[in-house]
Design a protein around this motif. Sequence first.
Motif, PDB file in Angstrom:
ATOM      1  N   SER A 103     -14.582  -9.796  -8.762  1.00 33.56           N
ATOM      2  CA  SER A 103     -14.620  -8.378  -8.933  1.00 33.56           C
ATOM      3  C   SER A 103     -13.312  -7.900  -8.706  1.00 33.56           C
ATOM      4  N   LEU A 104     -12.830  -7.392  -9.949  1.00 33.84           N
ATOM      5  CA  LEU A 104     -11.359  -6.846  -9.778  1.00 33.84           C
ATOM      6  C   LEU A 104     -11.209  -5.549  -8.992  1.00 33.84           C
ATOM      7  N   PRO A 105     -12.395  -4.676  -9.020  1.00 35.55           N
ATOM      8  CA  PRO A 105     -11.986  -3.408  -7.954  1.00 35.55           C
ATOM      9  C   PRO A 105     -12.133  -3.502  -6.624  1.00 35.55           C
ATOM     10  N   ALA A 106     -13.329  -4.719  -6.233  1.00 39.96           N
ATOM     11  CA  ALA A 106     -13.305  -5.053  -4.810  1.00 39.96           C
ATOM     12  C   ALA A 106     -11.981  -5.764  -4.381  1.00 39.96           C
ATOM     13  N   THR A 107     -11.528  -6.476  -5.115  1.00 41.73           N
ATOM     14  CA  THR A 107     -10.388  -7.379  -4.652  1.00 41.73           C
ATOM     15  C   THR A 107      -9.240  -6.235  -4.410  1.00 41.73           C
ATOM     16  N   LEU A 108      -8.941  -5.403  -5.462  1.00 37.69           N
ATOM     17  CA  LEU A 108      -8.036  -4.262  -5.289  1.00 37.69           C
ATOM     18  C   LEU A 108      -8.212  -3.517  -4.012  1.00 37.69           C
ATOM     19  N   LEU A 109      -9.338  -3.290  -3.723  1.00 38.97           N
ATOM     20  CA  LEU A 109      -9.790  -2.426  -2.675  1.00 38.97           C
ATOM     21  C   LEU A 109      -9.458  -3.015  -1.411  1.00 38.97           C
ATOM     22  N   LEU A 110      -9.654  -4.413  -1.138  1.00 40.85           N
ATOM     23  CA  LEU A 110      -9.629  -5.221  -0.164  1.00 40.85           C
ATOM     24  C   LEU A 110      -8.116  -5.497   0.257  1.00 40.85           C
ATOM     25  N   GLU A 111      -7.328  -5.636  -0.867  1.00 39.54           N
ATOM     26  CA  GLU A 111      -5.929  -5.924  -0.921  1.00 39.54           C
ATOM     27  C   GLU A 111      -5.243  -4.876  -0.359  1.00 39.54           C
ATOM     28  N   GLY A 112      -5.665  -3.734  -0.914  1.00 33.85           N
ATOM     29  CA  GLY A 112      -4.865  -2.451  -0.611  1.00 33.85           C
ATOM     30  C   GLY A 112      -5.284  -1.957   1.098  1.00 33.85           C
ATOM     31  N   CYS A 113      -6.588  -2.278   1.292  1.00 34.11           N
ATOM     32  CA  CYS A 113      -6.865  -1.951   2.844  1.00 34.11           C
ATOM     33  C   CYS A 113      -5.839  -2.918   3.757  1.00 34.11           C
ATOM     34  N   ILE A 114      -5.765  -4.104   3.170  1.00 38.89           N
ATOM     35  CA  ILE A 114      -4.937  -4.968   4.042  1.00 38.89           C
ATOM     36  C   ILE A 114      -3.426  -4.829   4.242  1.00 38.89           C
ATOM     37  N   PHE A 115      -2.963  -4.428   2.773  1.00 45.16           N
ATOM     38  CA  PHE A 115      -1.625  -3.790   2.852  1.00 45.16           C
ATOM     39  C   PHE A 115      -1.469  -2.605   3.775  1.00 45.16           C
ATOM     40  N   LEU A 116      -2.196  -1.505   3.652  1.00 45.03           N
ATOM     41  CA  LEU A 116      -2.387  -0.232   4.484  1.00 45.03           C
ATOM     42  C   LEU A 116      -2.331  -0.461   5.795  1.00 45.03           C
ATOM     43  N   ALA A 117      -3.138  -1.476   6.322  1.00 42.93           N
ATOM     44  CA  ALA A 117      -3.315  -1.771   7.643  1.00 42.93           C
ATOM     45  C   ALA A 117      -2.158  -2.452   8.160  1.00 42.93           C
ATOM     46  N   GLY A 118      -1.523  -3.341   7.628  1.00 38.68           N
ATOM     47  CA  GLY A 118      -0.289  -4.063   7.667  1.00 38.68           C
ATOM     48  C   GLY A 118       0.795  -3.066   7.889  1.00 38.68           C
ATOM     49  N   PHE A 119       0.969  -2.051   7.006  1.00 42.43           N
ATOM     50  CA  PHE A 119       1.935  -1.091   6.915  1.00 42.43           C
ATOM     51  C   PHE A 119       1.682  -0.011   8.196  1.00 42.43           C
ATOM     52  N   LEU A 120       0.589   0.238   8.558  1.00 44.64           N
ATOM     53  CA  LEU A 120       0.245   1.391   9.811  1.00 44.64           C
ATOM     54  C   LEU A 120       0.703   0.443  11.068  1.00 44.64           C
ATOM     55  N   LEU A 121       0.284  -0.746  11.173  1.00 44.38           N
ATOM     56  CA  LEU A 121       0.706  -1.373  12.202  1.00 44.38           C
ATOM     57  C   LEU A 121       2.150  -1.744  12.577  1.00 44.38           C
ATOM     58  N   TYR A 122       2.842  -1.826  11.415  1.00 44.22           N
ATOM     59  CA  TYR A 122       4.309  -1.912  11.469  1.00 44.22           C
ATOM     60  C   TYR A 122       4.871  -0.537  11.691  1.00 44.22           C
ATOM     61  N   LEU A 123       4.361   0.626  11.139  1.00 44.20           N
ATOM     62  CA  LEU A 123       4.686   1.673  11.741  1.00 44.20           C
ATOM     63  C   LEU A 123       4.656   2.275  13.105  1.00 44.20           C
ATOM     64  N   ARG A 124       3.590   1.685  13.561  1.00 43.92           N
ATOM     65  CA  ARG A 124       3.257   1.977  15.062  1.00 43.92           C
ATOM     66  C   ARG A 124       4.338   1.065  16.087  1.00 43.92           C
ATOM     67  N   ALA A 125       4.450  -0.200  15.522  1.00 45.15           N
ATOM     68  CA  ALA A 125       5.323  -1.067  16.090  1.00 45.15           C
ATOM     69  C   ALA A 125       7.072  -0.638  16.337  1.00 45.15           C
ATOM     70  N   THR A 126       7.099  -0.006  15.256  1.00 47.03           N
ATOM     71  CA  THR A 126       8.729   0.233  15.106  1.00 47.03           C
ATOM     72  C   THR A 126       8.883   1.668  15.113  1.00 47.03           C
ATOM     73  N   LYS A 127      10.108   2.191  15.045  1.00 44.29           N
ATOM     74  CA  LYS A 127      10.773   3.617  15.069  1.00 44.29           C
ATOM     75  C   LYS A 127      11.680   3.539  14.332  1.00 44.29           C
ATOM     76  N   ALA A 128      12.161   4.319  13.487  1.00 45.27           N
ATOM     77  CA  ALA A 128      13.373   4.552  12.392  1.00 45.27           C
ATOM     78  C   ALA A 128      14.094   5.480  13.222  1.00 45.27           C
TER      79      ALA A 128
END
Length: 68
Positions: free
Chosen positions: A6-31
């Motif tokens: 399922s392409l939509p389910a794959t894109l949704l899951l990958e997008g959520c994982i990417f967003l979660a990683g990005f949010l974790l990175y933003l919380r752990a670091t400060k520019a």
Amino acid sequence: MGLWNSLPATLLLEGCIFLAGFLLYLRATKANNRKKIFGLWGLMLFMVIIYFVNIMGTLPPGSRTIAW
């Protein structure tokens, strides 16, 4: 799980994982200056563009494209 069927389910899951990683990175670091802030958002924009180009592309790249 067969998620690749399922392409939509794959894109949704990958997008959520990417967003979660990005949010974790933003919380752990400060520019602490504008250069680092623009660098971070530029990198994120670049990664999202490359991701969508990869999804939309159907032909393998030629040797000149790989060289670049």
